[in-house]
Design an enzyme around this catalytic site. Structure first.
Site, PDB file in Angstrom:
ATOM      1  N   GLU A 115      52.970  44.423  27.005  1.00  0.00           N
ATOM      2  CA  GLU A 115      52.089  44.833  25.950  1.00  0.00           C
ATOM      3  C   GLU A 115      51.481  46.280  26.195  1.00  0.00           C
ATOM      4  O   GLU A 115      50.860  46.514  27.324  1.00  0.00           O
ATOM      5  CB  GLU A 115      51.159  43.960  25.078  1.00  0.00           C
ATOM      6  CG  GLU A 115      50.122  43.535  26.061  1.00  0.00           C
ATOM      7  CD  GLU A 115      49.339  42.454  25.254  1.00  0.00           C
ATOM      8  OE1 GLU A 115      49.500  41.487  25.087  1.00  0.00           O
ATOM      9  OE2 GLU A 115      48.102  42.781  24.498  1.00  0.00           O
ATOM     10  N   CYS A 128      46.684  52.345  26.514  1.00  0.00           N
ATOM     11  CA  CYS A 128      46.573  51.656  27.735  1.00  0.00           C
ATOM     12  C   CYS A 128      47.874  51.073  27.964  1.00  0.00           C
ATOM     13  O   CYS A 128      48.440  50.168  27.133  1.00  0.00           O
ATOM     14  CB  CYS A 128      45.450  50.500  27.141  1.00  0.00           C
ATOM     15  SG  CYS A 128      45.249  48.997  28.161  1.00  0.00           S
ATOM     16  N   CYS A 135      50.549  38.948  36.155  1.00  0.00           N
ATOM     17  CA  CYS A 135      49.636  39.341  36.972  1.00  0.00           C
ATOM     18  C   CYS A 135      49.375  38.019  38.087  1.00  0.00           C
ATOM     19  O   CYS A 135      49.394  36.837  37.644  1.00  0.00           O
ATOM     20  CB  CYS A 135      48.366  39.750  36.496  1.00  0.00           C
ATOM     21  SG  CYS A 135      47.145  40.452  37.716  1.00  0.00           S
ATOM     22  N   CYS A 139      42.009  36.305  37.711  1.00  0.00           N
ATOM     23  CA  CYS A 139      40.824  36.290  37.250  1.00  0.00           C
ATOM     24  C   CYS A 139      40.634  35.299  36.105  1.00  0.00           C
ATOM     25  O   CYS A 139      41.474  35.003  35.116  1.00  0.00           O
ATOM     26  CB  CYS A 139      40.534  37.725  36.688  1.00  0.00           C
ATOM     27  SG  CYS A 139      40.677  39.239  37.834  1.00  0.00           S
ATOM     28  N   CYS A 142      40.721  35.845  32.325  1.00  0.00           N
ATOM     29  CA  CYS A 142      41.863  36.792  31.558  1.00  0.00           C
ATOM     30  C   CYS A 142      43.261  36.268  31.364  1.00  0.00           C
ATOM     31  O   CYS A 142      43.646  35.267  31.996  1.00  0.00           O
ATOM     32  CB  CYS A 142      42.190  37.860  32.922  1.00  0.00           C
ATOM     33  SG  CYS A 142      43.482  39.026  32.241  1.00  0.00           S
ATOM     34  N   GLY A 182      48.564  43.413  34.501  1.00  0.00           N
ATOM     35  CA  GLY A 182      48.839  43.720  35.918  1.00  0.00           C
ATOM     36  C   GLY A 182      47.623  44.378  36.662  1.00  0.00           C
ATOM     37  O   GLY A 182      46.881  45.016  36.147  1.00  0.00           O
ATOM     38  N   GLU A 183      47.883  44.295  37.961  1.00  0.00           N
ATOM     39  CA  GLU A 183      46.996  44.892  38.824  1.00  0.00           C
ATOM     40  C   GLU A 183      47.697  46.133  39.271  1.00  0.00           C
ATOM     41  O   GLU A 183      48.869  46.043  40.201  1.00  0.00           O
ATOM     42  CB  GLU A 183      46.659  43.882  40.015  1.00  0.00           C
ATOM     43  CG  GLU A 183      45.903  44.482  41.056  1.00  0.00           C
ATOM     44  CD  GLU A 183      44.717  45.465  40.932  1.00  0.00           C
ATOM     45  OE1 GLU A 183      44.059  45.219  39.904  1.00  0.00           O
ATOM     46  OE2 GLU A 183      44.685  46.455  41.444  1.00  0.00           O
ATOM     47  N   LEU A 238      33.943  45.017  38.378  1.00  0.00           N
ATOM     48  CA  LEU A 238      33.158  44.190  39.365  1.00  0.00           C
ATOM     49  C   LEU A 238      32.588  42.914  38.734  1.00  0.00           C
ATOM     50  O   LEU A 238      32.716  41.860  39.452  1.00  0.00           O
ATOM     51  CB  LEU A 238      31.910  45.144  39.041  1.00  0.00           C
ATOM     52  CG  LEU A 238      30.833  45.250  40.106  1.00  0.00           C
ATOM     53  CD1 LEU A 238      31.231  45.407  41.596  1.00  0.00           C
ATOM     54  CD2 LEU A 238      29.728  46.389  39.956  1.00  0.00           C
ATOM     55  N   HIS A 239      32.313  42.700  37.503  1.00  0.00           N
ATOM     56  CA  HIS A 239      31.733  41.409  37.064  1.00  0.00           C
ATOM     57  C   HIS A 239      31.192  40.496  37.600  1.00  0.00           C
ATOM     58  O   HIS A 239      30.473  39.365  36.748  1.00  0.00           O
ATOM     59  CB  HIS A 239      33.297  40.746  36.800  1.00  0.00           C
ATOM     60  CG  HIS A 239      34.392  41.502  35.790  1.00  0.00           C
ATOM     61  ND1 HIS A 239      34.027  42.559  35.142  1.00  0.00           N
ATOM     62  CD2 HIS A 239      35.851  41.575  36.028  1.00  0.00           C
ATOM     63  CE1 HIS A 239      35.202  43.013  34.586  1.00  0.00           C
ATOM     64  NE2 HIS A 239      36.428  42.316  35.241  1.00  0.00           N
ATOM     65  N   ASN A 313      36.061  38.721  25.989  1.00  0.00           N
ATOM     66  CA  ASN A 313      36.967  38.525  24.963  1.00  0.00           C
ATOM     67  C   ASN A 313      37.288  37.000  25.101  1.00  0.00           C
ATOM     68  O   ASN A 313      37.846  36.578  26.140  1.00  0.00           O
ATOM     69  CB  ASN A 313      38.166  39.340  24.835  1.00  0.00           C
ATOM     70  CG  ASN A 313      37.753  40.441  24.017  1.00  0.00           C
ATOM     71  OD1 ASN A 313      37.592  40.488  22.857  1.00  0.00           O
ATOM     72  ND2 ASN A 313      38.301  41.401  24.613  1.00  0.00           N
ATOM     73  N   CYS A 356      43.222  41.602  26.532  1.00  0.00           N
ATOM     74  CA  CYS A 356      44.515  41.935  27.366  1.00  0.00           C
ATOM     75  C   CYS A 356      45.279  40.739  27.447  1.00  0.00           C
ATOM     76  O   CYS A 356      45.030  39.702  28.024  1.00  0.00           O
ATOM     77  CB  CYS A 356      43.968  42.392  28.640  1.00  0.00           C
ATOM     78  SG  CYS A 356      42.618  43.260  29.102  1.00  0.00           S
TER      79      CYS A 356
HETATM   80  N1  SAH Z   1      44.088  44.448  37.177  1.00  0.00           N
HETATM   81  C1  SAH Z   1      42.928  45.509  36.744  1.00  0.00           C
HETATM   82  C2  SAH Z   1      43.321  45.897  34.994  1.00  0.00           C
HETATM   83  C3  SAH Z   1      42.951  44.476  34.297  1.00  0.00           C
HETATM   84  S1  SAH Z   1      42.445  44.619  32.720  1.00  0.00           S
HETATM   85  C4  SAH Z   1      41.616  45.294  36.566  1.00  0.00           C
HETATM   86  O1  SAH Z   1      41.528  44.139  37.201  1.00  0.00           O
HETATM   87  O2  SAH Z   1      40.835  46.053  36.687  1.00  0.00           O
HETATM   88  C5  SAH Z   1      41.137  45.745  32.344  1.00  0.00           C
HETATM   89  C6  SAH Z   1      39.728  45.368  32.542  1.00  0.00           C
HETATM   90  O3  SAH Z   1      39.538  44.104  31.263  1.00  0.00           O
HETATM   91  C7  SAH Z   1      39.349  44.387  33.598  1.00  0.00           C
HETATM   92  O4  SAH Z   1      38.045  44.817  34.267  1.00  0.00           O
HETATM   93  C8  SAH Z   1      39.535  43.094  33.556  1.00  0.00           C
HETATM   94  O5  SAH Z   1      38.770  42.401  34.298  1.00  0.00           O
HETATM   95  C9  SAH Z   1      39.009  42.956  32.133  1.00  0.00           C
HETATM   96  N2  SAH Z   1      39.368  41.644  31.248  1.00  0.00           N
HETATM   97  C10 SAH Z   1      40.367  41.067  31.604  1.00  0.00           C
HETATM   98  N3  SAH Z   1      40.114  39.807  30.482  1.00  0.00           N
HETATM   99  C11 SAH Z   1      39.173  40.024  29.858  1.00  0.00           C
HETATM  100  C12 SAH Z   1      38.298  39.474  28.904  1.00  0.00           C
HETATM  101  N4  SAH Z   1      39.080  38.031  28.352  1.00  0.00           N
HETATM  102  N5  SAH Z   1      37.328  39.851  28.356  1.00  0.00           N
HETATM  103  C13 SAH Z   1      36.595  40.833  28.815  1.00  0.00           C
HETATM  104  N6  SAH Z   1      37.097  41.647  29.776  1.00  0.00           N
HETATM  105  C14 SAH Z   1      38.571  41.053  30.241  1.00  0.00           C
END
Ligand code: SAH
Length: 369
Positions: A115, A128, A135, A139, A142, A182-183, A238-239, A313, A356
């Site tokens: 997507e 995007c 992936c 995480c 995700c 994906g990463e 970072l999270h 999300n 995502c």
């Molecule tokens: N692999 C890359 C790109 C991933 S998506 C990365 O980890 O950065 C882009 C962002 O969306 C990342 O910061 C990811 O952690 C975040 N993300 C993924 N799922 C999410 C969700 N359910 N709610 C909020 N952010 C989310």
């Protein structure tokens, strides 16, 4: 787990320049300008033919050789036999009634789906893209990682997400974020080739300053990227404000200590002069307390950065919840009081399967029935 094992975490060695099995013909759209020149001249053709071909694929966004009417029929026939031109097939397009955001589900030649999203901003249209099918980073919040990683995307498949969207809508794409499934740094070589081709003056010529690559924090990848002489923005997911919390949300943190990740980010800034973006998904009751905000400020102190807060999300398969609006606002205020530049990510296309990987997952669920 050692670092070498990390590279093969899904149990499979990753072959160099990986291609799907069905891909026996040359993937012509993955050749950069120089490689296409070399290929065309090796066929005994004049170099200007390469220029025409490149222009058809990467500037006029042609979907087939038939469209390339200024190429001799004999050359087109030869190319037809030896090469493929990767063109993604839109199988579903959803348009948000709220803000016009469009989500595209594209089918690849091998039947996998990915997507991509088109967002309209005042400063231009932003796409995007996904960098892998699935992936393997795991995480916890995700949706993209739930079925694991299926394969890497080739440069052509990353490019054509942008090309098809620009072609289908007739709207110029000026910004790109690699924040879909994906990463990106787990598909390093294909990613860097894609970035160079997208910003090539012979192609769409998208300014590198308008490109952002988001990573979960693969340290050697960040350091390598710092040395590529690219002017792109690095976004780090970072999270969490400390190593222990980060490990609970992101398995990649078992591999790389937060300190090392931040040192790599600092190095990225020193080499490129590009301000860093940190992404921080706010998860209700997990990382949204005033203490988290305080610790976060201390963690990034002294770095030239911008903090992007993303209220998590909700994902069907996961139990994480968004903090209340007031909690998000208080978190932002606390960071700002401490001198950080902060934005709360505007939710785009809330009505069309938000986070995502969710569109792809809901499509796959439908297919399974
Ligand atoms: N692999 C890359 C790109 C991933 S998506 C990365 O980890 O950065 C882009 C962002 O969306 C990342 O910061 C990811 O952690 C975040 N993300 C993924 N799922 C999410 C969700 N359910 N709610 C909020 N952010 C989310």
């Amino acid at each position: 787990m050692t670092r070498d094992e990390w590279k093969i975490a899904d149990g499979k060695e990753k072959p160099e320049g990986e291609c799907p099995d069905s891909q026996e013909k040359l993937d012509m759209k993955s050749l950069d300008y120089q490689e296409l020149q070399d290929y065309v001249t090796a066929l005994g053709e004049k170099p200007f033919r390469a220029k025409q071909l490149y222009q058809w694929m990467h500037e006029k966004l042609a979907g087939s050789l038939e469209e390339m009417t200024n190429l001799p029929a004999a050359l087109r026939k030869r190319l037809e036999a030896q090469t493929t031109i990767t063109v993604l097939k839109p199988v579903e397009v959803l348009t948000s009634a709220l803000d016009g955001t469009q989500k595209y589900l594209f089918e690849l030649e091998d039947g996998n789906v990915i997507e991509s999203v088109l967002m309209h901003y005042r400063h231009g249209n932003s796409v995007c893209i996904s960098s892998q099918v699935g992936c393997r980073m795991g995480c916890r919040f995700c949706a993209s990682t739930i079925g694991g990683r299926i394969r890497d995307l080739r440069p052509s498949e990353m490019l054509d997400q942008v090309y098809r969207i620009q072609h289908l809508t007739g709207e110029r794409v000026s910004n790109l974020v690699v924040m879909g499934t994906g990463e990106p740094l787990d598909n390093y070589d294909n990613l860097v080739k894609f970035l160079r081709m997208l910003s090539d003056e012979h192609g769409l010529n998208i300014s590198q300053r308008n490109i952002t690559v988001s990573t979960c924090g693969i340290v050697p990848g960040i350091r390598r990227l710092a040395e590529e002489d690219l002017q792109i923005t690095l976004a780090l997911s970072l999270h969490a404000s400390n190593q222990e919390k980060r490990k609970k949300l992101m398995p990649v943190a078992n591999q790389y200590e937060l300190e090392e990740v931040l040192a790599a980010c600092r190095y990225y800034f020193e080499r490129t002069g590009r301000r860093l973006t940190f992404e921080y998904s706010l998860v209700g009751g997990v990382n949204d307390s005033p203490e988290d905000a305080r610790e976060l400020t201390a963690l990034v102190r002294g770095l030239n950065c911008h903090m992007n807060l993303i209220p998590v999300n909700p994902v069907k398969e996961r139990e994480f919840v968004q903090p209340d609006h007031s909690v998000v606002q208080a978190f932002k205020n606390k960071l700002e009081k401490n001198g950080l530049t902060v934005t709360i990510r505007r939710e785009m296309g809330r009505d069309i399967d938000g986070a995502c990987g969710q569109l792809r997952r809901s499509y796959m669920r439908k297919e399974e029935i």
